[in-house]
Design a protein around this motif. Structure first.
Motif, PDB file in Angstrom:
ATOM      1  N   PRO A 273      40.625   2.123 -85.825  1.00  0.00           N
ATOM      2  CA  PRO A 273      39.464   3.012 -85.890  1.00  0.00           C
ATOM      3  C   PRO A 273      39.648   4.067 -86.973  1.00  0.00           C
ATOM      4  O   PRO A 273      40.753   4.552 -87.208  1.00  0.00           O
ATOM      5  N   VAL A 274      38.560   4.422 -87.651  1.00  0.00           N
ATOM      6  CA  VAL A 274      38.620   5.442 -88.692  1.00  0.00           C
ATOM      7  C   VAL A 274      37.341   6.269 -88.649  1.00  0.00           C
ATOM      8  O   VAL A 274      36.247   5.735 -88.447  1.00  0.00           O
ATOM      9  N   GLN A 275      37.505   7.573 -88.802  1.00  0.00           N
ATOM     10  CA  GLN A 275      36.336   8.466 -88.850  1.00  0.00           C
ATOM     11  C   GLN A 275      35.818   8.509 -90.277  1.00  0.00           C
ATOM     12  O   GLN A 275      36.592   8.660 -91.227  1.00  0.00           O
ATOM     13  N   LEU A 276      34.516   8.394 -90.421  1.00  0.00           N
ATOM     14  CA  LEU A 276      33.912   8.278 -91.737  1.00  0.00           C
ATOM     15  C   LEU A 276      34.258   9.454 -92.635  1.00  0.00           C
ATOM     16  O   LEU A 276      34.615   9.272 -93.804  1.00  0.00           O
ATOM     17  N   SER A 277      34.163  10.677 -92.147  1.00  0.00           N
ATOM     18  CA  SER A 277      34.390  11.852 -92.992  1.00  0.00           C
ATOM     19  C   SER A 277      35.807  11.885 -93.543  1.00  0.00           C
ATOM     20  O   SER A 277      36.031  12.225 -94.705  1.00  0.00           O
ATOM     21  N   ALA A 278      36.793  11.519 -92.729  1.00  0.00           N
ATOM     22  CA  ALA A 278      38.179  11.508 -93.196  1.00  0.00           C
ATOM     23  C   ALA A 278      38.384  10.418 -94.241  1.00  0.00           C
ATOM     24  O   ALA A 278      39.090  10.617 -95.239  1.00  0.00           O
ATOM     25  N   TYR A 279      37.766   9.283 -94.025  1.00  0.00           N
ATOM     26  CA  TYR A 279      37.875   8.173 -94.967  1.00  0.00           C
ATOM     27  C   TYR A 279      37.288   8.556 -96.322  1.00  0.00           C
ATOM     28  O   TYR A 279      37.897   8.321 -97.372  1.00  0.00           O
ATOM     29  N   LEU A 280      36.105   9.172 -96.323  1.00  0.00           N
ATOM     30  CA  LEU A 280      35.470   9.558 -97.581  1.00  0.00           C
ATOM     31  C   LEU A 280      36.267  10.624 -98.315  1.00  0.00           C
ATOM     32  O   LEU A 280      36.383  10.589 -99.540  1.00  0.00           O
ATOM     33  N   ALA A 281      36.813  11.567 -97.582  1.00  0.00           N
ATOM     34  CA  ALA A 281      37.604  12.622 -98.222  1.00  0.00           C
ATOM     35  C   ALA A 281      38.770  12.035 -98.999  1.00  0.00           C
ATOM     36  O   ALA A 281      39.079  12.469-100.120  1.00  0.00           O
ATOM     37  N   GLU A 282      39.402  11.023 -98.427  1.00  0.00           N
ATOM     38  CA  GLU A 282      40.520  10.382 -99.117  1.00  0.00           C
ATOM     39  C   GLU A 282      40.047   9.648-100.366  1.00  0.00           C
ATOM     40  O   GLU A 282      40.669   9.750-101.434  1.00  0.00           O
ATOM     41  N   ARG A 283      38.940   8.926-100.257  1.00  0.00           N
ATOM     42  CA  ARG A 283      38.446   8.175-101.408  1.00  0.00           C
ATOM     43  C   ARG A 283      38.013   9.110-102.542  1.00  0.00           C
ATOM     44  O   ARG A 283      38.309   8.877-103.709  1.00  0.00           O
ATOM     45  N   PHE A 284      37.308  10.188-102.203  1.00  0.00           N
ATOM     46  CA  PHE A 284      36.844  11.127-103.224  1.00  0.00           C
ATOM     47  C   PHE A 284      38.010  11.828-103.918  1.00  0.00           C
ATOM     48  O   PHE A 284      37.905  12.219-105.078  1.00  0.00           O
ATOM     49  N   SER A 285      39.129  12.001-103.215  1.00  0.00           N
ATOM     50  CA  SER A 285      40.272  12.690-103.816  1.00  0.00           C
ATOM     51  C   SER A 285      40.831  11.911-104.994  1.00  0.00           C
ATOM     52  O   SER A 285      41.448  12.493-105.887  1.00  0.00           O
ATOM     53  N   TYR A 286      40.596  10.609-105.027  1.00  0.00           N
ATOM     54  CA  TYR A 286      41.080   9.799-106.141  1.00  0.00           C
ATOM     55  C   TYR A 286      40.142   9.856-107.344  1.00  0.00           C
ATOM     56  O   TYR A 286      40.583  10.012-108.479  1.00  0.00           O
ATOM     57  N   ILE A 287      38.847   9.751-107.109  1.00  0.00           N
ATOM     58  CA  ILE A 287      37.933   9.678-108.248  1.00  0.00           C
ATOM     59  C   ILE A 287      37.729  11.047-108.909  1.00  0.00           C
ATOM     60  O   ILE A 287      37.360  11.121-110.075  1.00  0.00           O
ATOM     61  N   TYR A 288      37.998  12.131-108.167  1.00  0.00           N
ATOM     62  CA  TYR A 288      37.855  13.476-108.728  1.00  0.00           C
ATOM     63  C   TYR A 288      39.207  14.171-108.870  1.00  0.00           C
ATOM     64  O   TYR A 288      39.304  15.392-108.816  1.00  0.00           O
ATOM     65  N   ALA A 289      40.251  13.404-109.069  1.00  0.00           N
ATOM     66  CA  ALA A 289      41.602  13.955-109.101  1.00  0.00           C
ATOM     67  C   ALA A 289      41.770  15.041-110.153  1.00  0.00           C
ATOM     68  O   ALA A 289      42.545  15.989-109.982  1.00  0.00           O
ATOM     69  N   ASP A 290      41.050  14.927-111.275  1.00  0.00           N
ATOM     70  CA  ASP A 290      41.212  15.894-112.358  1.00  0.00           C
ATOM     71  C   ASP A 290      40.148  16.964-112.381  1.00  0.00           C
ATOM     72  O   ASP A 290      40.094  17.793-113.295  1.00  0.00           O
ATOM     73  N   ASP A 291      39.228  16.928-111.418  1.00  0.00           N
ATOM     74  CA  ASP A 291      38.088  17.861-111.426  1.00  0.00           C
ATOM     75  C   ASP A 291      38.453  19.117-110.660  1.00  0.00           C
ATOM     76  O   ASP A 291      38.418  19.118-109.444  1.00  0.00           O
TER      77      ASP A 291
END
Length: 311
Positions: free
Chosen positions: A293-311
């Motif tokens: 099981p995974v909570q959507l908000s936690a999953y998205l936070a992890e994914r966004f941390s990669y694409i905006y790593a330099d922002d």
């Protein structure tokens, strides 16, 4: 294998409901596309090309403004909705292994009346077209999710009940306007694309594009070019839906290539990223434990941390 085209007129936005026979037929077509390709073109949805053109026209007027103006509406400018707003060129790296993407975008994730928008004198029709189109895409997305649930012999509420708060602070579904400016290939960094290889994150994505350039990864291992079909909507499965359905529906890589040498044209697209509600806990619909099981908000936070790593 090409991306199939499915006639969605039986459950378009112009009809109130769908008959059982039509739902069965449509479900078979949708299931085949999403289990074999991960993408489908939906035709006759009720969203017209004229509607799409109006939104793209208003978006283009915004993107052609100077950067010092667009910075007033930059992502993370709005504390109550940090995803909402403008994202400059090369800020995102949807493929973290490559240089920043050669695109800029504007995310609409909030319908709050107190969200600041560009003035009509600067970007005529921008707020009005974005807001109205968001609602149209929301309604169509819920119909698609109903068909998808039926195709898997699930109660429609399995999917619909997890998307109740689209358009509020409890859901991060986003209408993204995308602008790909002219590119000189000889000046692009090694490995740089207009949009790097990636898969989407949520449930499904609705894509409207004004020209070709998008490529989709086949199971054979090769990329195929997605045509541009006026009036049709390109819909794809995203990662959370693949996880949710225990890999029955497949989320596949896609990318936007650089234009050919000497091609100085721009490209526009509108993407409606459908997300489950933030607090939704996703478990496999077949009761298996293949994915925890995974909570959507936690999953998205992890994914966004990669694409905006330099922002």
């Amino acid at each position: 294998m090409s991306i199939p085209v499915v006639d969605f007129s039986a459950f378009s936005l112009n009809v109130e409901d769908i008959s059982t026979a039509d739902l069965d037929h449509l479900s078979r077509d949708i299931r085949k596309a999403f289990t074999e390709v991960g993408f489908v073109f939906l035709d006759n949805t009720g969203i017209t090309q004229a509607e799409v053109d109006r939104v793209m026209g208003a978006s283009r007027r915004f993107f052609l403004q100077p950067d010092h103006f667009k910075k007033l509406f930059r992502r993370k400018t709005f504390p109550s909705c940090p995803l909402h707003g403008w994202i400059p060129i090369e800020t995102e790296r949807v493929n973290p292994e490559t240089p920043g993407d050669l695109k800029e975008s504007f995310n609409m994730t909030s319908l709050h009346p107190d969200i600041k928008w560009p003035s009509p004198e600067i970007a005529a029709g921008f707020q009005e077209t974005q807001t109205a189109f968001f609602q149209r895409c929301k309604e169509l997305s819920l119909r698609i999710l109903k068909v998808m649930a039926h195709s898997l012999d699930l109660d429609p509420d399995v999917f619909l009940g997890a998307h109740r708060w689209i358009g509020t602070d409890d859901n991060t579904t986003t209408l993204r306007s995308l602008y790909y400016p002219p590119v000189k290939r000889e000046l692009a960094k090694e490995g740089q694309l207009r949009c790097g290889e990636h898969s989407d994150y949520g449930s499904i994505t609705l894509l409207f594009q004004d020209s070709e350039g998008l490529q989709v990864h086949e199971r054979s291992g090769e990329f195929i070019s997605a045509p541009c079909i006026p009036g049709a909507i390109l819909v794809n499965i995203a990662d959370m839906m693949q996880r949710w359905t225990n890999d029955k529906f497949i989320s596949v890589l896609h990318r936007v290539l650089l234009p050919p040498a000497g091609d100085s044209t721009t490209r526009q697209a509108l993407a409606f990223f459908v997300m489950p509600d933030d607090q939704t806990v996703i478990t496999c619909t077949d009761g298996s434990d293949k994915y925890p099981p995974v909570q959507l908000s936690a999953y998205l936070a992890e994914r966004f941390s990669y694409i905006y790593a330099d922002d």
